[in-house]
Design an enzyme around this catalytic site. Structure first.
Site, PDB file in Angstrom:
ATOM      1  N   ASN A  14     -13.282  49.899  44.363  1.00  0.00           N
ATOM      2  CA  ASN A  14     -13.339  47.968  43.598  1.00  0.00           C
ATOM      3  C   ASN A  14     -12.439  48.102  44.015  1.00  0.00           C
ATOM      4  O   ASN A  14     -10.589  48.511  43.575  1.00  0.00           O
ATOM      5  CB  ASN A  14     -13.325  48.540  42.320  1.00  0.00           C
ATOM      6  CG  ASN A  14     -12.933  47.219  41.304  1.00  0.00           C
ATOM      7  OD1 ASN A  14     -12.771  46.315  41.852  1.00  0.00           O
ATOM      8  ND2 ASN A  14     -13.511  47.461  39.550  1.00  0.00           N
TER       9      ASN A  14
ATOM     10  N   ARG B  65      -3.835  32.718  38.988  1.00  0.00           N
ATOM     11  CA  ARG B  65      -4.727  32.008  39.684  1.00  0.00           C
ATOM     12  C   ARG B  65      -4.777  30.714  38.780  1.00  0.00           C
ATOM     13  O   ARG B  65      -4.872  31.293  37.711  1.00  0.00           O
ATOM     14  CB  ARG B  65      -5.990  32.415  39.717  1.00  0.00           C
ATOM     15  CG  ARG B  65      -6.596  32.913  40.941  1.00  0.00           C
ATOM     16  CD  ARG B  65      -7.866  34.076  41.012  1.00  0.00           C
ATOM     17  NE  ARG B  65      -7.766  34.508  40.417  1.00  0.00           N
ATOM     18  CZ  ARG B  65      -8.808  36.149  40.446  1.00  0.00           C
ATOM     19  NH1 ARG B  65     -10.059  35.635  40.514  1.00  0.00           N
ATOM     20  NH2 ARG B  65      -9.025  37.541  39.870  1.00  0.00           N
TER      21      ARG B  65
ATOM     22  N   GLU C  16     -17.353  49.925  34.385  1.00  0.00           N
ATOM     23  CA  GLU C  16     -17.675  48.726  35.712  1.00  0.00           C
ATOM     24  C   GLU C  16     -17.640  50.109  36.595  1.00  0.00           C
ATOM     25  O   GLU C  16     -18.789  49.980  37.440  1.00  0.00           O
ATOM     26  CB  GLU C  16     -16.782  48.076  35.972  1.00  0.00           C
ATOM     27  CG  GLU C  16     -16.471  46.420  35.710  1.00  0.00           C
ATOM     28  CD  GLU C  16     -15.042  45.999  36.284  1.00  0.00           C
ATOM     29  OE1 GLU C  16     -15.677  44.841  37.199  1.00  0.00           O
ATOM     30  OE2 GLU C  16     -14.802  46.273  36.492  1.00  0.00           O
TER      31      GLU C  16
ATOM     32  N   ARG D 217     -17.567  47.744  44.600  1.00  0.00           N
ATOM     33  CA  ARG D 217     -18.074  46.297  44.270  1.00  0.00           C
ATOM     34  C   ARG D 217     -17.450  45.564  45.099  1.00  0.00           C
ATOM     35  O   ARG D 217     -16.822  45.313  45.803  1.00  0.00           O
ATOM     36  CB  ARG D 217     -16.911  46.867  43.134  1.00  0.00           C
ATOM     37  CG  ARG D 217     -17.067  45.113  41.926  1.00  0.00           C
ATOM     38  CD  ARG D 217     -15.236  44.784  41.652  1.00  0.00           C
ATOM     39  NE  ARG D 217     -15.750  43.752  40.583  1.00  0.00           N
ATOM     40  CZ  ARG D 217     -14.194  43.346  40.526  1.00  0.00           C
ATOM     41  NH1 ARG D 217     -13.112  43.476  40.915  1.00  0.00           N
ATOM     42  NH2 ARG D 217     -14.123  41.620  40.067  1.00  0.00           N
TER      43      ARG D 217
ATOM     44  N   HIS E  91     -17.480  38.773  38.103  1.00  0.00           N
ATOM     45  CA  HIS E  91     -17.500  39.565  36.699  1.00  0.00           C
ATOM     46  C   HIS E  91     -18.488  40.181  35.679  1.00  0.00           C
ATOM     47  O   HIS E  91     -18.610  40.406  34.677  1.00  0.00           O
ATOM     48  CB  HIS E  91     -16.008  39.173  35.165  1.00  0.00           C
ATOM     49  CG  HIS E  91     -14.957  39.092  36.004  1.00  0.00           C
ATOM     50  ND1 HIS E  91     -14.369  37.604  36.011  1.00  0.00           N
ATOM     51  CD2 HIS E  91     -14.098  39.492  37.124  1.00  0.00           C
ATOM     52  CE1 HIS E  91     -12.766  38.260  35.763  1.00  0.00           C
ATOM     53  NE2 HIS E  91     -13.182  39.522  36.861  1.00  0.00           N
TER      54      HIS E  91
END
Length: 408
Positions: A7, A242, A388, A92, A181
Site C-alpha cells: 500500500n 489537500r 484494506e 493497492r 478509498h
C-alpha cells in the site's frame, strides 16, 4: 496462499504479509515521512510482532520497499525462508480511471494502462507503479494484482459522476468523478452490516473514511451511489495537506497573482493546504487538536472547518439516500478520535444521529468494531476498524487462484 500486500502513498508505505488460509498476518510494516531525512520504518514479524527499526532515511517509497524485502530475506526471525515463499503480491492502486472497473492481474497491457492513470492520483499512483516495477525485478516470477480504490465507485450513476462541463472533455479525456478509498468503504459497509445484524443489501449507509486523506460515500443496498472524491483525490473534504473542494477560479487567480505554473499550483493544493495550510502547524490532526486546546486560534479554526465540512458532506448524502440506517466511521481519525466524533455528531443529532458519549469513549476500545449511538437513535453510528490489507490479500488470492485453476 502467502500474499505480500503493498500500500504505497506519497510519503508512506504500508505492507503486510498475509497467509490467506485462515487470514493470518505474518508481517506488518509501516514507513512514514518517506523521502525526508527523518523518514522512519518499523517492521514486525509474527507471532510476537516486536517492532524493529529499518534504516530508510532519505529513501523514496520503492527504496523503502527494497529495504523491507532485504529484511524479509535476511532476518532470522522472518516468517519466510526466502522471497520465493511469497506466492502473490497485491498492490493497492488509488485510481484506475475508466481502464479498470475491478481488480486485475498485472500483465504488460495492464501495467501500461496503470501508467496512464498516474495523473488521476499524482500523490499515490506513481509511487505504486514504482513499487510494481521494483517487485517485477526482485520477484519476476511472482504474480502481481492491482486492487483499485476506484472500483467500488463504478456503480455511481451518471448524474453523480459527470461534471457540468462540455461533453467533449469526458469523451476525449475521461474527465469524470472516480472517487477513492473504495476498498475501505466497501469493507466498512460490510462490517457495519455485520454489527447491525442485517444484510448489506437491505441497508442505506454513509461511510466516512477519515484519515490524513478523507472521503465519505453513500452506500445504498451495498453499492456506492455517490462519494466526495472526484476526478482525483483532491476533491471533497478538507484533508491533511489537500484543500478539498474550493472555487476553481481561485486556482487561476493565484496563478496570475503569484506568477506560478501548473506544477507549483498542484503542489500547493495537494501538499500545502488542508489542515496543514489553515493551522500552519501540521497535517496531523492529533497535533492540531493539541494546539487548539492550548489556545492556538489557527489550529482551532482548522478543526472547526474540518468538522463543518464533514457534517455538510454527511448531510448532503443523507439527502441523496432513499433511507439512511447508519453512519460508519473508519480510518485513523474516524476510528480513534472520540473528540472529533463528538464534535461532528453534535451538529447532526437533529437528523437522528445521536451519539452515546460513554460508548464513544476510546478507552480500551481501539480496534473494536462497535455501535456508539444511543440505543434508540433513529440512525445508528458505528465505528469500524478498516482492514484494506486483508481485503486486498483476499482479492489477490482469488485472482491468482482463479488463473491457476483455469490453467489446469
Amino acid at each position: 496462499m502467502i500474499v505480500l500486500v503493498v500500500n504505497a502513498g506519497s510519503s508512506t508505505l504500508k505492507c503486510q504479509l498475509i497467509q490467506t488460509d485462515g487470514k493470518v498476518r505474518l508481517m506488518k510494516a509501516l514507513a512514514e515521512r518517506v523521502g525526508h531525512p527523518d523518514a522512519v520504518m518499523e517492521a514486525a514479524f509474527a507471532p510476537g510482532f516486536e517492532p524493529r527499526a529499518v534504516e530508510v532515511a532519505g529513501c523514496d517509497v520503492p527504496a523503502c520497499l527494497d529495504r523491507l524485502l532485504d529484511l524479509l530475506e535476511s532476518d532470522p526471525a522472518s516468517p519466510i525462508a526466502s522471497l520465493a515463499d511469497i506466492q502473490a503480491i497485491g498492490n493497492r492502486i488509488v485510481a484506475g480511471g475508466e481502464h479498470f472497473s475491478e481488480s486485475t492481474l498485472i500483465d504488460e497491457g495492464a501495467f501500461a494502462a496503470l501508467v496512464q492513470c498516474e495523473e488521476l492520483a499524482p500523490l499515490h499512483n506513481p509511487a505504486a507503479d514504482a513499487c510494481i516495477r521494483l517487485l517485477r525485478h526482485r520477484l519476476p516470477d511472482t504474480p502481481q494484482a492491482a486492487v483499485f480504490d476506484t472500483a467500488f465507485h463504478t456503480s455511481m450513476p451518471a448524474k453523480a459522476y459527470m461534471y457540468p462541463l462540455p461533453q467533449r472533455y469526458y469523451q476525449q479525456y475521461g474527465i469524470r468523478r472516480y472517487g477513492a478509498h473504495g476498498t475501505s468503504h466497501r469493507y466498512a459497509a460490510q462490517q457495519a452490516a455485520n454489527l447491525l445484524g442485517r444484510p448489506l443489501a437491505d441497508l442505506g449507509l454513509i461511510t466516512c473514511h477519515l484519515g490524513n486523506g478523507g472521503s465519505i460515500t453513500a452506500v445504498n443496498h451495498g453499492e456506492s451511489i455517490d462519494t466526495t472524491m472526484g476526478f482525483t483525490p483532491l476533491e471533497g473534504l478538507m484533508m491533511g495537506t489537500r484543500s478539498g473542494s474550493i472555487d476553481p477560479a481561485i486556482v487561476t487567480y493565484i496563478m496570475r497573482r503569484d506568477g506560478i505554473g501548473f506544477d507549483e499550483m498542484d503542489r500547493i493544493l495537494n501538499k500545502e493546504s488542508g489542515i496543514l495550510g489553515v493551522s500552519g502547524l501540521s497535517a496531523d490532526m492529533r497535533d492540531v487538536l493539541a494546539a487548539a486546546d492550548a489556545g492556538d486560534a489557527d489550529a482551532a479554526l482548522a478543526v472547526d472547518m474540518y468538522v463543518y465540512k464533514v457534517q455538510k458532506a454527511i448531510g448532503s448524502f443523507y439527502a441523496a439516500m432513499t433511507r439512511t440506517d447508519a453512519v460508519v466511521m473508519t480510518a485513523g481519525i474516524g476510528e480513534n478520535s472520540a473528540e472529533l466524533r463528538e464534535r461532528i455528531f453534535a451538529g447532526l443529532a437533529h437528523m437522528g444521529m445521536i451519539l452515546d458519549l460513554e460508548k464513544n469513549d476510546v478507552t480500551g476500545q481501539i480496534g473494536v468494531n462497535r455501535v456508539i449511538s444511543i440505543d434508540d437513535s433513529p440512525i445508528k453510528i458505528c465505528v469500524v476498524t478498516t482492514d484494506e490489507e486483508m481485503r486486498i490479500a483476499r482479492e489477490t488470492d482469488a485472482l491468482v487462484g482463479g488463473e491457476a485453476e483455469a490453467a489446469r
